[in-house]
Design an enzyme around this catalytic site. Sequence first.
Site, PDB file in Angstrom:
ATOM      1  N   ASP A  29     -10.329  19.513 -12.342  1.00  0.00           N
ATOM      2  CA  ASP A  29     -10.560  18.174 -12.894  1.00  0.00           C
ATOM      3  C   ASP A  29     -10.265  18.284 -14.391  1.00  0.00           C
ATOM      4  OD1 ASP A  29     -11.628  15.878 -14.078  1.00  0.00           O
ATOM      5  OD2 ASP A  29     -13.240  15.707 -12.612  1.00  0.00           O
ATOM      6  N   TYR A  81     -18.969  16.924 -13.341  1.00  0.00           N
ATOM      7  CA  TYR A  81     -19.137  15.476 -13.266  1.00  0.00           C
ATOM      8  C   TYR A  81     -20.014  15.123 -12.063  1.00  0.00           C
ATOM      9  CZ  TYR A  81     -18.092  10.570 -12.620  1.00  0.00           C
ATOM     10  OH  TYR A  81     -18.216   9.216 -12.441  1.00  0.00           O
ATOM     11  N   LYS A  97     -10.396   7.225 -18.410  1.00  0.00           N
ATOM     12  CA  LYS A  97     -10.858   7.775 -19.677  1.00  0.00           C
ATOM     13  C   LYS A  97      -9.717   7.805 -20.697  1.00  0.00           C
ATOM     14  CE  LYS A  97     -14.494   8.237 -17.093  1.00  0.00           C
ATOM     15  NZ  LYS A  97     -14.892   9.451 -16.405  1.00  0.00           N
ATOM     16  N   ARG A 151       0.817  -1.217   0.000  1.00  0.00           N
ATOM     17  CA  ARG A 151       0.000   0.000   0.000  1.00  0.00           C
ATOM     18  C   ARG A 151       0.851   1.268   0.000  1.00  0.00           C
ATOM     19  NH1 ARG A 151      -2.250   1.400   4.533  1.00  0.00           N
ATOM     20  NH2 ARG A 151      -2.527  -0.729   5.306  1.00  0.00           N
TER      21      ARG A 151
HETATM   22  C1  LIG Z   1     -15.258   9.693 -15.071  1.00  0.00           C
HETATM   23  C2  LIG Z   1     -14.968  11.010 -14.449  1.00  0.00           C
HETATM   24  C3  LIG Z   1     -14.577  11.090 -13.106  1.00  0.00           C
HETATM   25  C4  LIG Z   1     -14.538   9.872 -12.187  1.00  0.00           C
HETATM   26  O1  LIG Z   1     -13.565   8.957 -12.568  1.00  0.00           O
HETATM   27  P1  LIG Z   1     -13.684   7.366 -12.267  1.00  0.00           P
HETATM   28  O2  LIG Z   1     -12.404   6.855 -12.812  1.00  0.00           O
HETATM   29  O3  LIG Z   1     -14.902   6.895 -12.991  1.00  0.00           O
HETATM   30  O4  LIG Z   1     -13.813   7.204 -10.809  1.00  0.00           O
HETATM   31  C5  LIG Z   1     -14.264  12.335 -12.597  1.00  0.00           C
HETATM   32  N1  LIG Z   1     -14.351  13.448 -13.350  1.00  0.00           N
HETATM   33  C6  LIG Z   1     -14.745  13.417 -14.650  1.00  0.00           C
HETATM   34  C7  LIG Z   1     -14.811  14.677 -15.427  1.00  0.00           C
HETATM   35  C8  LIG Z   1     -15.063  12.188 -15.239  1.00  0.00           C
HETATM   36  O5  LIG Z   1     -15.464  12.168 -16.516  1.00  0.00           O
END
Ligand SMILES: *Cc1c(COP(=O)(O)O)cnc(C)c1O
Length: 376
Positions: A173, A103, A198, A52
């Site tokens: 983000d 999001y 993504k 961890r």
């Molecule tokens: C998908 C997404 C997240 C969350 O990410 P996960 O990997 O699904 O936990 C956060 N912010 C945005 C803009 C996203 O598209």
Amino acid sequence: MSSHSDLRPETLAVSLGRPPHTPGAALNVSPVMASTYVGAHDTSGPGLGYGRDGNATWTALEDVLGALEGGRALTFASGMAAASAVLDLLDPGSTVVLPTSCYLGVAALVRSRAERFGWTLRTVDVADTEAVLAAADGADLVWLESPTNPLMEVADLPAIGAALRGRTLTVVDNTFATALLQRPLEHGFDAVVESGTKFVGGHSDLLLGAVTVRPDADDLFRSIADVRHDHGAIPGPMEAWLALRGVRTMPLRVRAAQANAGVLAERLAAHPAVARVRYPGLPDDPGHTRAAATMDGAGSLLSVDLADASAAERFIDGCTLWTHATSLGSVESTFERRRRWSAELDVVPEGLVRLSVGVEHVEDLWRDLEQSLDAL
Ligand SMILES: *Cc1c(COP(=O)(O)O)cnc(C)c1O
């Protein structure tokens, strides 16, 4: 990172996170499958103790992600785990600035923590710079997302970053744009959160997240590393390895998908069944001028407004090549009506379909969309 500053993103993505160039060595790091490491009596040394605390596969990926954003990265089990780690730094009674539309997972998480911990929430239109700066006054955290998911609003990150530098904790983000299209740390933001699920992974086969902090933000880096250690929301070695494999081609994929998105956005905007296309790459989009000035491209995500929920569902059902699925940023083109999720914010129109454009041939993608729109 300053030592890499002469290398361009395409080169960083391919060349970092590799074992040393010694004869006989493998070119790639392997997934290091280890829950524990051989011990030393003196634990103050550099070695790893427990799974961890660290993993060489994460480190390789973090080297790449950090260099791309211009900071130091920590990887997490998912984008939400990365977002949670940042939010975990806030005390009860904190004041948080959050986009009116962003999001939904982050919006829901902030709202539930606000309720539990007595946070004051100030929601702002990220495109309204004056409003963002006014709301930031006396805030403990300014959380921005740009372009926003799924309304595609664009914030003036250089202006906001410059104005707030050193005044409050600022986070962007950067999942939609990725470090290839905008680098918030260079504008003075303290940290970038990204869902590596993504574009970094890019193949719809893993979940992963990252927080990248400014290179000089040692305390912030340590605090977030401590949260990861304590909560244990660590990436699996296989996920880190797949994400490292994915990031090698991220510049190629992002460029190809973005070129497709530009063509599709123009054609969609000209189709009579489409009420509105939301894509900052289009000259008449409200975010166009700002995106052109502050981003290195408009990306490969766009949203279309159709007449209503039923038209959006029929449009989706009429396509065969496009996959109806949530998530985004993968090689294959996907789309969804966002309001099918009951938690989606009601500022998102019922007839809005978000498209994540992939790297297939653009004429095949268009033919599939066009025949379904024609049938509406
Ligand atoms: C998908 C997404 C997240 C969350 O990410 P996960 O990997 O699904 O936990 C956060 N912010 C945005 C803009 C996203 O598209």
